[in-house]
Scaffold this active site. Structure first.
Site, PDB file in Angstrom:
ATOM      1  CD1 TRP A 175      -2.924   1.822   0.462  1.00 53.39           C
ATOM      2  CD2 TRP A 175      -1.944   2.229   2.052  1.00 53.39           C
ATOM      3  NE1 TRP A 175      -2.999   2.315   1.020  1.00 53.39           N
ATOM      4  CE2 TRP A 175      -2.601   2.975   2.350  1.00 53.39           C
ATOM      5  CE3 TRP A 175      -0.292   2.656   3.444  1.00 53.39           C
ATOM      6  CZ2 TRP A 175      -2.606   4.214   2.914  1.00 53.39           C
ATOM      7  CZ3 TRP A 175      -0.882   3.222   4.531  1.00 53.39           C
ATOM      8  CH2 TRP A 175      -1.340   4.162   3.922  1.00 53.39           C
TER       9      TRP A 175
ATOM     10  NE  ARG B  63     -10.012   3.374   6.079  1.00 52.25           N
ATOM     11  CZ  ARG B  63     -10.635   4.044   4.703  1.00 52.25           C
ATOM     12  NH1 ARG B  63     -11.392   3.001   3.973  1.00 52.25           N
ATOM     13  NH2 ARG B  63     -10.465   5.285   4.735  1.00 52.25           N
TER      14      ARG B  63
ATOM     15  CD1 TRP C  42     -16.105  -0.447  -6.691  1.00 52.14           C
ATOM     16  CD2 TRP C  42     -17.728  -0.803  -8.340  1.00 52.14           C
ATOM     17  NE1 TRP C  42     -16.593  -1.953  -7.002  1.00 52.14           N
ATOM     18  CE2 TRP C  42     -17.486  -1.803  -7.641  1.00 52.14           C
ATOM     19  CE3 TRP C  42     -18.194  -1.191  -9.265  1.00 52.14           C
ATOM     20  CZ2 TRP C  42     -18.600  -2.904  -8.386  1.00 52.14           C
ATOM     21  CZ3 TRP C  42     -19.372  -1.506  -9.475  1.00 52.14           C
ATOM     22  CH2 TRP C  42     -19.435  -2.504  -8.769  1.00 52.14           C
ATOM     23  CG  ASP C  43     -11.888   2.422  -2.553  1.00 54.65           C
ATOM     24  OD1 ASP C  43     -10.574   1.840  -2.348  1.00 54.65           O
ATOM     25  OD2 ASP C  43     -11.685   3.767  -1.514  1.00 54.65           O
ATOM     26  CG  MET C  44     -12.327  -4.221  -3.293  1.00 52.47           C
ATOM     27  SD  MET C  44     -10.851  -5.136  -2.573  1.00 52.47           S
ATOM     28  CE  MET C  44     -11.274  -6.807  -2.316  1.00 52.47           C
ATOM     29  CG  ASN C  45     -10.730   0.997   0.842  1.00 53.30           C
ATOM     30  OD1 ASN C  45      -9.705   1.131  -0.060  1.00 53.30           O
ATOM     31  ND2 ASN C  45     -11.613   2.497   0.941  1.00 53.30           N
TER      32      ASN C  45
ATOM     33  CB  CYS D 166     -10.393   3.504  -6.031  1.00 49.83           C
ATOM     34  SG  CYS D 166      -9.519   3.447  -4.524  1.00 49.83           S
TER      35      CYS D 166
ATOM     36  CG  ASP E  45      -4.940   5.800  -1.258  1.00 49.77           C
ATOM     37  OD1 ASP E  45      -6.449   5.779  -2.002  1.00 49.77           O
ATOM     38  OD2 ASP E  45      -5.766   5.135   0.242  1.00 49.77           O
TER      39      ASP E  45
HETATM   40  C1  GLA Z   1      -9.154   4.720   0.294  1.00 44.05           C
HETATM   41  C2  GLA Z   1      -9.377   5.259  -1.397  1.00 44.05           C
HETATM   42  C3  GLA Z   1      -8.841   6.528  -1.305  1.00 44.05           C
HETATM   43  C4  GLA Z   1      -9.827   7.047  -0.394  1.00 44.05           C
HETATM   44  C5  GLA Z   1     -10.358   6.467   1.141  1.00 44.05           C
HETATM   45  C6  GLA Z   1     -11.646   6.270   1.158  1.00 44.05           C
HETATM   46  O1  GLA Z   1      -7.593   4.789   0.466  1.00 44.05           O
HETATM   47  O2  GLA Z   1      -8.259   4.461  -1.986  1.00 44.05           O
HETATM   48  O3  GLA Z   1      -8.635   7.124  -1.898  1.00 44.05           O
HETATM   49  O4  GLA Z   1     -11.055   6.972  -1.598  1.00 44.05           O
HETATM   50  O5  GLA Z   1     -10.967   5.350   0.369  1.00 44.05           O
HETATM   51  O6  GLA Z   1     -11.722   5.725   2.515  1.00 44.05           O
END
Ligand code: GLA
Length: 748
Positions: A200, A444, A478-481, A527, A549
């Site tokens: 990351w 998270r 569209w995120d995936m964290n 994302c 990020d």
């Molecule tokens: C991730 C994305 C960021 C942002 C955060 C929001 O880390 O990569 O760009 O959108 O989530 O929680």
């Protein structure tokens, strides 16, 4: 037609002007691999290239014959069980537990064009004249199972795409334990393997190692293609560099767990396999069912690594990415994440949007924090309705106000996740992708939803559809964290569990597909905690991806440099953020931050309401510059010139396809005392054409008119101490310095 079948020799020759790929039906009915590389003149029989070998201890399937052993023959799609002991391309278990199989050539079909892959992303053609496809059908009669190996060769590109399909007609069924998308046996091991590795905030740094005996592999078991490795590997000859030498690229059009591996056996044969990671994969097929692998895309280059990358860029930009935005330059956006994080209200958002409009920004993107009770990262994922305390007019009200200002409106979602503190979780605790009878990890503060289940995908679809229908949304991030941990699909039986990881990705793809079909005008950006799902699979649905990020300009040079090995510049999400930077706390000039971010989609991600007037003026100029040059940058031919991994200075460039203009970027990390002389050797110009060279920013110096050959072979002088070439004022120098040159062909 670029595919010939030579009946007598039972050989298939796939070729165009650049490459050849040759397959032969062996005496035992299985497929042998004959050749892959630079184009060979077609002939009836290349059988002499098959290396039969008498070697002690090898297993031989034919009695009385000791030169035919699958342990030593190069094969197309091998498995264990008939003599080969190298890593297999597939493994299959019959209902009785036997893993011995024998797939023999049955028939084949050659046709112009390329078929789509059911439920999976894939490279496509717009016209059947662009490519030809060979489908070879093999069958194991005892278990009544067919295997269809599919190869597409492009007529004008050094590209072969491959995938495999298993069809089961067996009453008792079969189980696939491993099913790679492709395999390639190469005649020697004199290659360096290059992969993109990281973490990351440090995604896709290229790493190179010399191939050696045994297995060298990269993989993901995280449920996404990952920050750690990318579904790509390259084999290059030791003498290959950015612009010359032989390079083989392998890229998997897939966004989930993958394996990419090179094995060198004790006779120096190299075997590459690539596909869905076999760990935890167990796919039962009943009679009448089939399994389709993802697609693997092989690129051959004799023009070094840039040559390979340029082929991937053009192919993925124009024949993998789809839709309204494919050929359009990308809007210059401002994203509020690093400006406000969760701490915003409508007034704050409108202030940022208003300032952004003044300086020329085209799209405002509202990031995380707009839904449910979301003021921190510990709640509300899955509750995709607006937080009316923060946004009294909801998303619809806000989006309309932003649109009235003359900006487009974009919105962040994280569709695949939930928090325990959410209405979704309270109603459906069994929707988690976790063994909920045991302890399971959060990451998270959030949990993965079981996208292998249709009802989960449907539920999220309905929520997203409502937001996107009610409000004028032009862009979705569209995120995936988080990565997977305890993978288990609650309420489903044993035979389902081995399918979950792949079904999850199919669920993600199906949701994307429904949304892009229903909202074709929306620009999607993928994302995953920055760049954890920057892969070809995603590009089929979202033509751009958030790269990392880490928005620090100096780190971004490395990240974007590595990303450019495979992915087109038009896909590289890149923003100018605050200084000091929020990830590494480095101070860099606004000019350098923009000089890096231009080479991507370009946007801003900082609180511009707090900036001094002169910085806003500078941004106005940057935005104007990007508007004038984004077609060149996003659709031009990109060259890596000098690696940031090898020294203090680096450079890259783009040049238009017609060679009439280009942009050359030079970056210097630290200011040396008494720096060495230095030149940049520009690429891709016409030798005999005259070009004028100008410094885009800073001194805006005019660097004169030069022939293309001068700029390419004598070079552009970028030394600090260059008296002959003006351009660098002393006050412009210092650490994290950069220069951007515009090169334009002029009439004779
Ligand atoms: C991730 C994305 C960021 C942002 C955060 C929001 O880390 O990569 O760009 O959108 O989530 O929680």
């Amino acid at each position: 037609m670029a595919i010939r079948f030579h009946e007598a020799a039972k050989e298939f020759h796939l070729y165009n002007e650049k490459i050849s790929y040759i397959i032969k039906v062996l005496e035992n009915g299985q497929l042998g691999h004959v050749y892959y590389g630079k184009h060979l003149t077609d002939r009836e029989d290349f059988g002499y290239l098959i290396e039969y070998a008498r070697r002690d201890m090898a297993p031989y399937p034919f009695e009385g014959r000791s030169d035919f052993s699958l342990e030593h023959l190069k094969q197309e799609y091998p498995t264990f069980g008939s003599g080969d002991t190298r890593y297999p391309a597939f493994e299959l278990e019959s209902a009785d537990g036997s893993r011995v199989v024998d797939f023999k050539y049955k028939t084949h079909e050659i046709f112009a064009g390329k078929k789509a892959l059911e439920g999976l992303p894939a490279v496509y053609v717009e016209d059947n004249e662009e490519a030809d496809t060979l489908e070879i059908v093999l069958e194991d009669e005892m278990i009544q199972t067919k295997m269809i190996l599919s190869y597409t060769i492009f007529r004008d590109r050094p590209v072969i795409t491959r995938h495999v399909r298993f069809e089961c007609e067996c009453e008792a069924g079969i189980t696939l334990l491993n099913c790679m998308s492709g395999c390639l046996d190469l005649p020697d091991k004199e290659y360096e393997m290059v992969e993109l590795a990281g973490a990351w905030n440090r995604e896709r740094h290229p790493h190179t190692r010399k191939l050696t005996y045994g297995v060298q592999s990269i993989y993901s078991m995280r449920g996404c293609s990952s920050h750690q490795f990318n579904p790509f590997l390259m084999l290059k000859r030791a003498n290959a560099d950015e612009c010359s030498g032989e390079v083989l690229g392998f890229s998997l059009v897939y966004s989930g767990d993958f394996l990419a591996q090179a094995e060198v056996d004790n006779f120096d044969v190299t075997r590459v396999v690539m596909g869905i990671h076999p760990n935890e994969f167990r796919w039962e097929l009943k009679k009448g069912e089939h399994f389709q692998t993802p697609e693997m895309v092989m690129v051959y280059s004799e023009n070094g690594m840039n040559g390979m990358s340029q082929v991937y860029h053009e192919l993925y930009r124009t024949r993998l990415a789809r839709g309204t935005w494919r050929d359009k330059v990308r809007p210059i956006l401002i994203n509020n994440w690093e400006a406000t994080y969760f701490d915003f209200n409508e007034e704050k958002i409108l202030d940022i949007a208003e300032k952004a409009k003044e300086i020329g920004v085209e799209l405002f993107v509202l990031d995380d924090g707009w839904f449910g009770k979301r003021n921190l990262d510990n709640c509300s994922l899955g509750d995709w309705y607006p937080n009316m305390e923060k946004l009294p007019g909801g998303i619809t009200g806000l989006a309309k106000k932003v649109e009235e200002m003359g900006l487009k409106f974009g919105l962040w979602f994280e569709p695949e996740m939930t928090n325990k503190d959410s209405d979704l979780f309270r109603a459906h605790p069994d929707w988690l992708l976790a063994d909920i009878r045991r302890n399971y990890c959060h990451s998270r503060n959030q949990y993965v939803l079981d996208f292998s289940k249709q009802e989960v995908v449907d539920y999220i679809y309905e929520q997203m559809r409502k937001v996107l229908t009610d409000a004028p949304v032009s862009y979705v991030k569209w995120d995936m964290n988080r990565a997977f941990s305890e993978v288990f699909s609650n309420g489903n039986g044993k035979s389902y569990q081995g399918k979950v990881r792949h079904k999850y990705i199919l669920g993600v793809y199906s949701l994307y597909e429904r949304l892009i079909q229903e909202f074709p005008e929306i620009l999607f950006e993928s994302c995953a905690s920055g760049g954890a799902r920057f892969d070809p699979g995603m590009l089929y649905y979202a033509p751009q991806a958030w790269t990392s990020d880490n928005t620090d300009a100096v780190d971004r040079i490395k990240i974007q440099y590595g990303t450019s090995y495979v992915y087109p510049i038009s896909s590289i999400g890149s923003h100018v953020s605050a200084s000091p930077n929020h990830q590494v706390f480095r101070n860099t000039s606004l000019e350098t931050r923009a000089n890096v971010a231009y080479f991507g989609t370009f946007g801003y991600e900082l609180d511009i309401t707090r900036l001094p007037e002169e910085e806003l003026e500078q941004m106005k100029e940057q935005i104007q510059f990007m508007k004038e040059n984004r077609a060149l940058i996003q659709q031009g031919v990109f060259y890596r010139l000098k690696s940031p991994f090898e020294g203090n200075n680096s450079a890259w460039q783009v040049v238009s396809e017609d060679r009439s203009e280009g942009l050359v970027a030079y970056f210097r990390t630290l200011q040396p005392a008494q720096g060495k002389f230095e030149r940049i050797y520009v690429k891709g110009l016409e030798e005999n054409a005259k070009y004028e060279v100008k410094e885009c920013f800073g001194s805006k110096a005019d660097l004169g008119v030069h022939y293309g050959d001068e700029l390419m072979y004598a070079g552009l002088n970028v030394s600090d101490c260059a008296a002959g070439i003006p351009g660098v004022a002393r006050e412009q120098q210092g650490d994290y310095f950069s220069r951007l040159f515009y090169v334009k062909k002029i009439e004779e």
